[in-house]
Structures are given as C-alpha cells and as structure tokens.
Motif scaffolding. Sequence first.
Motif, PDB file in Angstrom:
ATOM      1  N   TYR A 153      -7.902   1.277  -4.737  1.00 23.43           N
ATOM      2  CA  TYR A 153      -7.223   0.891  -3.487  1.00 23.43           C
ATOM      3  C   TYR A 153      -6.907  -0.600  -3.397  1.00 23.43           C
ATOM      4  CZ  TYR A 153      -7.560   5.597  -1.549  1.00 23.43           C
ATOM      5  OH  TYR A 153      -7.418   6.944  -1.335  1.00 23.43           O
TER       6      TYR A 153
ATOM      7  N   SER B 167       0.167   0.983   7.269  1.00 18.87           N
ATOM      8  CA  SER B 167       0.681   1.365   8.580  1.00 18.87           C
ATOM      9  C   SER B 167      -0.309   1.132   9.702  1.00 18.87           C
ATOM     10  CB  SER B 167       1.046   2.822   8.546  1.00 18.87           C
ATOM     11  OG  SER B 167      -0.112   3.496   8.140  1.00 18.87           O
TER      12      SER B 167
ATOM     13  N   GLY C 162      -6.802   9.452 -10.245  1.00 18.59           N
ATOM     14  CA  GLY C 162      -7.390   9.410 -11.583  1.00 18.59           C
ATOM     15  C   GLY C 162      -6.563  10.031 -12.686  1.00 18.59           C
TER      16      GLY C 162
HETATM   17  O1  1PR Z   1      -4.656   6.109   7.505  1.00 13.82           O
HETATM   18  O2  1PR Z   1      -3.058   7.711   8.437  1.00 13.82           O
HETATM   19  O3  1PR Z   1      -2.443   5.322   8.296  1.00 13.82           O
HETATM   20  O4  1PR Z   1      -2.633   6.712   6.262  1.00 13.82           O
HETATM   21  C1  1PR Z   1      -2.625   5.727   5.275  1.00 13.82           C
HETATM   22  C2  1PR Z   1      -2.458   6.431   3.959  1.00 13.82           C
HETATM   23  O5  1PR Z   1      -2.333   5.431   2.961  1.00 13.82           O
HETATM   24  C3  1PR Z   1      -3.633   7.296   3.583  1.00 13.82           C
HETATM   25  O6  1PR Z   1      -3.130   8.521   3.076  1.00 13.82           O
HETATM   26  C4  1PR Z   1      -4.354   6.545   2.485  1.00 13.82           C
HETATM   27  O7  1PR Z   1      -4.833   7.421   1.493  1.00 13.82           O
HETATM   28  C5  1PR Z   1      -3.241   5.676   1.926  1.00 13.82           C
HETATM   29  N1  1PR Z   1      -3.733   4.358   1.454  1.00 13.82           N
HETATM   30  C6  1PR Z   1      -4.146   3.351   2.246  1.00 13.82           C
HETATM   31  N2  1PR Z   1      -4.449   2.277   1.486  1.00 13.82           N
HETATM   32  C7  1PR Z   1      -4.231   2.619   0.209  1.00 13.82           C
HETATM   33  C8  1PR Z   1      -4.405   1.759  -0.962  1.00 13.82           C
HETATM   34  O8  1PR Z   1      -4.218   2.187  -2.107  1.00 13.82           O
HETATM   35  N3  1PR Z   1      -4.768   0.514  -0.727  1.00 13.82           N
HETATM   36  N4  1PR Z   1      -3.441   4.608  -0.907  1.00 13.82           N
HETATM   37  C9  1PR Z   1      -3.768   3.937   0.187  1.00 13.82           C
HETATM   38  C10 1PR Z   1      -3.946   5.769  -1.255  1.00 13.82           C
HETATM   39  C11 1PR Z   1      -4.135   7.160  -2.935  1.00 13.82           C
HETATM   40  C12 1PR Z   1      -3.265   8.129  -3.580  1.00 13.82           C
HETATM   41  C13 1PR Z   1      -2.887   7.622  -4.933  1.00 13.82           C
HETATM   42  C14 1PR Z   1      -3.745   8.477  -5.816  1.00 13.82           C
HETATM   43  C15 1PR Z   1      -3.266   8.653  -7.197  1.00 13.82           C
HETATM   44  N5  1PR Z   1      -3.450   6.088  -2.423  1.00 13.82           N
HETATM   45  O9  1PR Z   1      -2.279   8.663  -2.866  1.00 13.82           O
HETATM   46  O10 1PR Z   1      -1.541   7.700  -5.070  1.00 13.82           O
HETATM   47  O11 1PR Z   1      -5.064   7.944  -5.800  1.00 13.82           O
HETATM   48  O12 1PR Z   1      -3.310   7.488  -7.917  1.00 13.82           O
HETATM   49  P1  1PR Z   1      -3.438   7.520  -9.504  1.00 13.82           P
HETATM   50  O13 1PR Z   1      -2.827   8.812  -9.964  1.00 13.82           O
HETATM   51  O14 1PR Z   1      -2.643   6.364 -10.000  1.00 13.82           O
HETATM   52  O15 1PR Z   1      -4.889   7.426  -9.790  1.00 13.82           O
HETATM   53  P2  1PR Z   1      -3.244   6.413   7.686  1.00 13.82           P
END
Ligand code: 1PR
Length: 584
Positions: free
Chosen positions: A289, A328, A532
Amino acid sequence: MAPKVYIIDVESGNLKSLANSIKRIGDYEVKFIHNAEEFKQFDKDIEKLIFPGVGNYGHFVKEIYSRGLVEEVKKYISSGRSLMGICVGLQALFRESEESPGLEHQGLKYLDFKLSKFNKEDQSFKERGILKSVPHIGWNSVQKITSGTQKLADEKSLYSINTINKYYFVHSYAAILKNDADEKIIQEAASNGWDFAFSRYGSETFLAAVAYKNFFATQFHPEKSGVAGLKVIKSFLEGKKFEELEKKDIQNTEGVEATLSGLTKRVIACLDVRTNDAGDLVVTKGDQYNVRSSDSESEVRNLGKPIELATRYYNQGADEVTFLNITSFRNSPIKDLPMLQVLSKAAETIFVPLTVGGGIKDLIDPVSGEAVPAVKVADLYFKSGADKVSIGSDAVNIAEEFYKNNKVPTGKSSIETISAKFGNQAVVISVDPKRKYLSLPSETSMRTIEITDPTKFGPNGERFCYYQVTSQGGRKVHELGALELCTACEILGAGEILLNSIDHDGSNKGFNHELVKQIKSNVAIPVIASSGAGNPQHFKEVFELDCGVDAALGAGLFHREEYEVNDVKRYLQEHKIDVRLDDT
Ligand code: 1PR
C-alpha cells in the motif's frame, strides 16, 4: 442518414453501456423512448426496438404499464417489426415472476411461464460442501440451442449466440425449468416455432435466450459480454437470425472441466488511481500500500493513464475492470468526483463490467456544505457507466456499528441503501486486512487461524493469527477481523467481496491462500482474491483451492507488462480451468 435504434427507457437502470455498444457496432443513432406519447411520436420510424430491463421485475412491469408502453409494444410486435429484450426485458415477456407476487398487471404473457428464484440449497453444491450464491453473476455458457423442437446445428447460431462463447449474467430470478409442467410449456412453445437457448447454474437449467418470429430476448447482458455480446446485438440489428458461426482457433476447451456452477473463473484487472504530485490522475501501484517510490524523489509511482490502461486490459480479455480511487478519503466536492469522467470515457470502449471504489459513503460536500447520501454518490457512478461500486472504509465502520448494535441492521448504511436500490450484485466490499499474530486464540474475540507450517509462525513463534481490517488505505487499524467484517456485510446486503491482503500486496509472491480460504469457506457471496499475483501460475493455484474462489485480480503484473491478461487466461485454460476467452 444514420439508421436509428430505439431503446425503451423506464429509468430502472443505466442504459448508457447499451447505447455505447450500439454506437460501437456501427453508425447508428440511438433514441430513448420513455412513455406512450414518445412512442406514438416515433412509431412510424421504429424498425429496431430494444426493450432492456434492470432490477426488480415488479417495478419494471409497473413502469411499462403506468407509462402506457405495454399496449404500444404489443402493437409494435404484432406489426412484425423487430424487438430485442434484455434481462428483465426478457422476463417481462413471460406471465409472472416469483419475485413480485400479486401485481396488479401480469407480464406481457407471450409465454405462459412463471419465473422463479435460483435455489441456494442446490444439492450439487451441498454434496461438495460449497455454498451456492444467489444472484447468479458472471460469465456462463449456453449449453444447447433449439430452433423449434430441433437442436440447432453446431455451425449455426441464434443471433450469434453459440455454445462456444461466454455471456455475462446478473440475476437472481430466471425462467428455470423446475418440473415436468415447465418442460411441457417449453416443449409446446418449441413445437409452435419458438427458439430457445438454455444455460445451467449448478443443477438448474434456465432460459438464456428466446426468439419467436420478430422478437428475440436474452437473459444475459450482451452489452457487457465483450466482443461475443456485441456480435449478438449486431446480428439483431442486421436481422441475421441464424448466422453461420465463424471458425475460431483460440478456443481449445478440450478437457476443460466446467465449474460446479457453470460460471467461468474470472480474471480481473485492477487500477489503483490517484492524483500524483503534478496534479494528474494516474494509475499507481503500491508495495504493501505504499505507492511512493523508494528513491530520494519519493514520488507517487506513475504507471500510466487510467482509460488507456483499462481499455488495453479489456482488449487483452479482462473479464472485469476495477478502478479504485485510493485517496478518496480526502473530501472532494460531489460534482468533481474525479472518477466520474474516467468511468464515462471508459464505458465508451469497454464492454465488460466496470467496478469503481473509493469514497462511497455519506458525504458532506465541502463546497456546498450539503449532505449527500452514499446512495446518491453511487447513483452518480452508475450513471457514468459503473456496474458495481466497491465500499472499503465505510464498510468497516458499518460492520463495527452492526456488532455494537447486537447485529440488528439499521437499514440506513451505504451497503443497505445501495443494495436495496440497485441490487446486491451492485455492491462489492473491498477489504484491506493485515495479518496479526497471536500466541493464543484467547487473546482476541475474532475467529483465529491456527498456523500449522512452522516456517510461517510469527516473529516470536506465534502459532495463531487473524486478519485485522484497516480503513483509509491501510492507515487506520481496527479491532475487527476480516471474517467478521465479511459476514456482517453479507448479512447487510453486499453481493461480492474484493479480498485484498496488505501483507501480499505488490509482493508478486502469490495470493494469500490462508486468508482466501478462511473467507470463502464462510460466505456464500462470490469472493475475488486480490494481492500478490506475479505470474499465471499464481492464478491457477488460487483457483485450485478447495474453497472455490470465484475470481482473482491482478494489478502490478499487468501494469509492468510482464503478462497480458490473456496470457493468464490461456495458461488457465491449458491447465483445464474454465475461463472466458473472448471472440475475436
Ligand atoms: O476506503 O471506500 O475510500 O476505498 C478506497 C479503496 O482504495 C479501497 O478499495 C482500498 O483497497 C484501496 N486503496 C487505498 N489505498 C491503497 C493503496 O494501495 N495505498 N489500494 C489502496 C488497494 C489493492 C488492490 C491491488 C491489489 C493487487 N489496492 O486493489 O490492486 O493488491 O495488487 P498486485 O496484484 O500488484 O499485488 P474507500
């Protein structure tokens, strides 16, 4: 002059994707008809009419009656001109539905058949100890097509519908053949010249499409079924009822075992979107993240432009595309939600389901000071072209309240209000959990997992763990387990779980099987494994888990162009896992 296609619009759902798909097929002008007056005004020009329905059967039937459209549509059909129904538009051609008993008016009754709900207690699932989820969502195939009472020859299709391609379904009710009486109705209709396409959900057989003389209807959404779906609409528009099937070489399905449900395993491409330091909306990717690069500049990683990447993944065969607005939680004015435009543009070129997440909650508009309920925020996204919204941080707060309130639903949360208005299938819960090690299960009230592999014990030899949920993109840690969060959200009306794992995010070491197994074995709604994925084998491994994961999502491996989406899908197919490879 461009030929016109008319669409009946009783404002029961978003028809933007349908209009986009028609424009994509050819130089058509799309016009919407909302009531009898408009119908009469255009009547003499209408040659191609689409009758799409979304949502509740009773609501749709009431609307077409109260707007005086039933009589007009019936007159139109008897005049011999072409009509195509979609989803509830197919259902409304039948007599009635178990979904809406006691309606003042029944459906259009072209077929004297009662629609019913899919059975959660399906024996074939019970035998395997797996929960069957209703609604039936995802890519399914058509098993058999009959023209009249004859099975259609293999090289022919019904308006391009064939037994090779996969089509996107979202519904809880269908024309299910439940008993001999139902079979008899279908047999009789067939001998009177009706054509049918049959699909299967678990052990239940239902009608995927019907055609009779000048009308045709599909239970699936052709406008969300990729190239295969666009071909169905095109065949309808061009009046090609029994098209010859083109030869395909990408489909080598020999030995591929159909899933228990009939639905394919879905591969989803995910785009984490945010504004970078220069103020541009970019696709980024974190490492557990953390989306800032580790060099001295420490800038937000910029992996490309959201619409460009999303379109690329659609063309590569993604079954769905998910956009997550990851910052957001910072308030933005309601008219300026940054993803609205992205979605709107993406929906012009992408014809598979789109999910958007980030900031779906009750808001106070920082500019106007006006309170904006979550259902309105979601509505804006649906109108821009989203099919599902994903709720992250707000779901955690809702689940905490739910437990505090002795598991009594309030009916007011974003999950409840959005699913009540748009259906459960439209609400995805995005979970951001982190492993927490424990020496003993008694250290928490959450359901723990016993770690049996000594190489995976905690740093101090801990043999137990649970997955502690976070909100605000991992910034805030809560005293709540991922399992407890998911079960609460399922009760409140969520339709799907997007299961991330902060420990695995961006690691390329494969999905978190321990977490996936715990959640999928305890909820009936579909689970998307996320975080992952580093290569096609990781998708295979997660799909081969006993618990029956429905979908798996990748981000980094696609953004870095190490693999295309279809590389993953072909690999899965080679390993006998049922996936959708789109038509060409
Ligand atoms: O909390 O309702 O406003 O929603 C925010 C959304 O943003 C949530 O779904 C949360 O998972 C996502 N989010 C917030 N911060 C981060 C960050 O990365 N700093 N990303 C984030 C989440 C996770 C996956 C990612 C997979 C696959 N990302 O969606 O794409 O882990 O990654 P990989 O295949 O490269 O390992 P709200």
